[in-house]
Design a protein around this motif. Structure first.
Motif, mmCIF file in Angstrom:
data_model
loop_
_atom_site.group_PDB
_atom_site.id
_atom_site.type_symbol
_atom_site.label_atom_id
_atom_site.label_comp_id
_atom_site.label_asym_id
_atom_site.label_seq_id
_atom_site.Cartn_x
_atom_site.Cartn_y
_atom_site.Cartn_z
ATOM 1 N N GLY A 45 0.824 -1.206 0.000
ATOM 2 C CA GLY A 45 0.000 0.000 0.000
ATOM 3 C C GLY A 45 0.861 1.259 0.000
ATOM 4 N N ALA A 46 1.918 1.261 0.781
ATOM 5 C CA ALA A 46 2.827 2.409 0.830
ATOM 6 C C ALA A 46 3.558 2.588 -0.498
ATOM 7 N N VAL A 47 4.030 1.509 -1.079
ATOM 8 C CA VAL A 47 4.740 1.597 -2.360
ATOM 9 C C VAL A 47 3.825 2.178 -3.429
ATOM 10 N N ASN A 48 2.554 1.826 -3.381
ATOM 11 C CA ASN A 48 1.596 2.362 -4.345
ATOM 12 C C ASN A 48 1.613 3.881 -4.379
ATOM 13 N N THR A 49 1.846 4.527 -3.243
ATOM 14 C CA THR A 49 1.783 5.991 -3.159
ATOM 15 C C THR A 49 3.012 6.678 -3.722
ATOM 16 N N THR A 50 3.993 5.917 -4.203
ATOM 17 C CA THR A 50 5.239 6.510 -4.696
ATOM 18 C C THR A 50 5.194 6.872 -6.174
ATOM 19 N N ALA A 51 4.127 6.515 -6.877
ATOM 20 C CA ALA A 51 4.014 6.819 -8.307
ATOM 21 C C ALA A 51 2.563 7.155 -8.635
ATOM 22 N N ALA A 52 2.377 7.940 -9.680
ATOM 23 C CA ALA A 52 1.025 8.339 -10.095
ATOM 24 C C ALA A 52 0.340 7.212 -10.855
ATOM 25 N N GLY A 53 -0.974 7.192 -10.774
ATOM 26 C CA GLY A 53 -1.741 6.292 -11.615
ATOM 27 C C GLY A 53 -2.229 5.021 -10.974
ATOM 28 N N GLY A 54 -2.109 4.878 -9.685
ATOM 29 C CA GLY A 54 -2.671 3.714 -9.011
ATOM 30 C C GLY A 54 -1.752 2.529 -8.893
ATOM 31 N N THR A 55 -1.204 2.067 -10.004
ATOM 32 C CA THR A 55 -0.341 0.871 -9.922
ATOM 33 C C THR A 55 0.957 1.010 -10.714
ATOM 34 N N THR A 56 1.318 2.198 -11.123
ATOM 35 C CA THR A 56 2.537 2.344 -11.926
ATOM 36 C C THR A 56 3.809 2.054 -11.139
ATOM 37 N N ALA A 57 3.737 2.034 -9.824
ATOM 38 C CA ALA A 57 4.904 1.675 -9.004
ATOM 39 C C ALA A 57 5.170 0.169 -9.037
ATOM 40 N N PHE A 58 4.229 -0.600 -9.583
ATOM 41 C CA PHE A 58 4.326 -2.052 -9.558
ATOM 42 C C PHE A 58 4.816 -2.599 -10.896
ATOM 43 N N THR A 59 6.117 -2.583 -11.089
ATOM 44 C CA THR A 59 6.679 -3.128 -12.319
ATOM 45 C C THR A 59 7.011 -4.607 -12.178
ATOM 46 N N SER A 60 7.394 -5.007 -10.979
ATOM 47 C CA SER A 60 7.662 -6.415 -10.682
ATOM 48 C C SER A 60 7.672 -6.582 -9.168
ATOM 49 N N ARG A 61 7.531 -7.798 -8.733
ATOM 50 C CA ARG A 61 7.557 -8.066 -7.287
ATOM 51 C C ARG A 61 8.898 -7.657 -6.693
ATOM 52 N N GLU A 62 9.963 -7.936 -7.416
ATOM 53 C CA GLU A 62 11.301 -7.581 -6.940
ATOM 54 C C GLU A 62 11.434 -6.069 -6.773
ATOM 55 N N ASP A 63 10.924 -5.306 -7.753
ATOM 56 C CA ASP A 63 10.994 -3.852 -7.666
ATOM 57 C C ASP A 63 10.156 -3.313 -6.516
ATOM 58 N N VAL A 64 8.977 -3.875 -6.317
ATOM 59 C CA VAL A 64 8.117 -3.436 -5.213
ATOM 60 C C VAL A 64 8.830 -3.664 -3.884
ATOM 61 N N GLU A 65 9.423 -4.827 -3.712
ATOM 62 C CA GLU A 65 10.120 -5.127 -2.461
ATOM 63 C C GLU A 65 11.363 -4.256 -2.293
ATOM 64 N N LYS A 66 12.033 -3.940 -3.405
ATOM 65 C CA LYS A 66 13.193 -3.046 -3.351
ATOM 66 C C LYS A 66 12.764 -1.647 -2.905
ATOM 67 N N ILE A 67 11.686 -1.117 -3.479
ATOM 68 C CA ILE A 67 11.164 0.186 -3.075
ATOM 69 C C ILE A 67 10.760 0.141 -1.604
ATOM 70 N N GLY A 68 10.120 -0.946 -1.191
ATOM 71 C CA GLY A 68 9.717 -1.109 0.204
ATOM 72 C C GLY A 68 10.906 -1.036 1.147
ATOM 73 N N ARG A 69 11.985 -1.689 0.778
ATOM 74 C CA ARG A 69 13.194 -1.659 1.616
ATOM 75 C C ARG A 69 13.833 -0.273 1.615
ATOM 76 N N GLU A 70 14.001 0.295 0.419
ATOM 77 C CA GLU A 70 14.738 1.556 0.296
ATOM 78 C C GLU A 70 13.973 2.755 0.849
ATOM 79 N N LYS A 71 12.688 2.849 0.591
ATOM 80 C CA LYS A 71 11.926 4.029 0.992
ATOM 81 C C LYS A 71 11.274 3.900 2.358
ATOM 82 N N PHE A 72 11.000 2.661 2.781
ATOM 83 C CA PHE A 72 10.217 2.469 4.005
ATOM 84 C C PHE A 72 10.886 1.585 5.044
ATOM 85 N N GLY A 73 12.077 1.078 4.758
ATOM 86 C CA GLY A 73 12.788 0.245 5.721
ATOM 87 C C GLY A 73 12.138 -1.099 5.951
#
Length: 75
Positions: A45-73
Motif C-alpha cells: 500500500g505504501a509503495v503504491n503511493t510513490t508513483a502516479a496512476g494507481g499501480t505504476t509503481a508495480f513493475t515487478s515483485r522484486e521492484d516493489v520489495e526493493k522500493i519497500g526496503r529503500e523508501k520504508f525500511g
C-alpha cells in the motif's frame, strides 16, 4: 496490529487500499501468519503511493520489495 508505513512524499494515493489488499492476500495465499500478511500489505500500500496512476509503481515483485526496503525500511 502492525504500524503503517508512512510516505512523506506521496505522489498519488489512488489504489493504495487495493494495493494493501493484494499484498495481504498474496502472503495469506502463501500460508503466512496474519502479522506477516499485514506487514506485506502495509508495504505494498505504501509503495503504491510513490508513483502516479494507481499501480505504476508495480513493475515487478522484486521492484516493489526493493522500493519497500529503500523508501520504508521494510524487511
Amino acid at each position: 496490529m502492525q504500524a503503517a508505513l508512512l510516505n512523506k512524499h506521496v505522489v498519488d494515493c489512488i489504489g493504495a487500499g487495493d494495493s494493501f489488499n493484494s499484498g495481504f492476500i498474496t502472503r495469506l495465499a502463501a500460508g503466512d501468519p496474519l502479522d506477516v500478511c499485514q506487514q506485506y500489505g502495509n508495504m505494498t500500500g505504501a509503495v503504491n503511493t510513490t508513483a502516479a496512476g494507481g499501480t505504476t509503481a508495480f513493475t515487478s515483485r522484486e521492484d516493489v520489495e526493493k522500493i519497500g526496503r529503500e523508501k520504508f525500511g521494510w524487511s
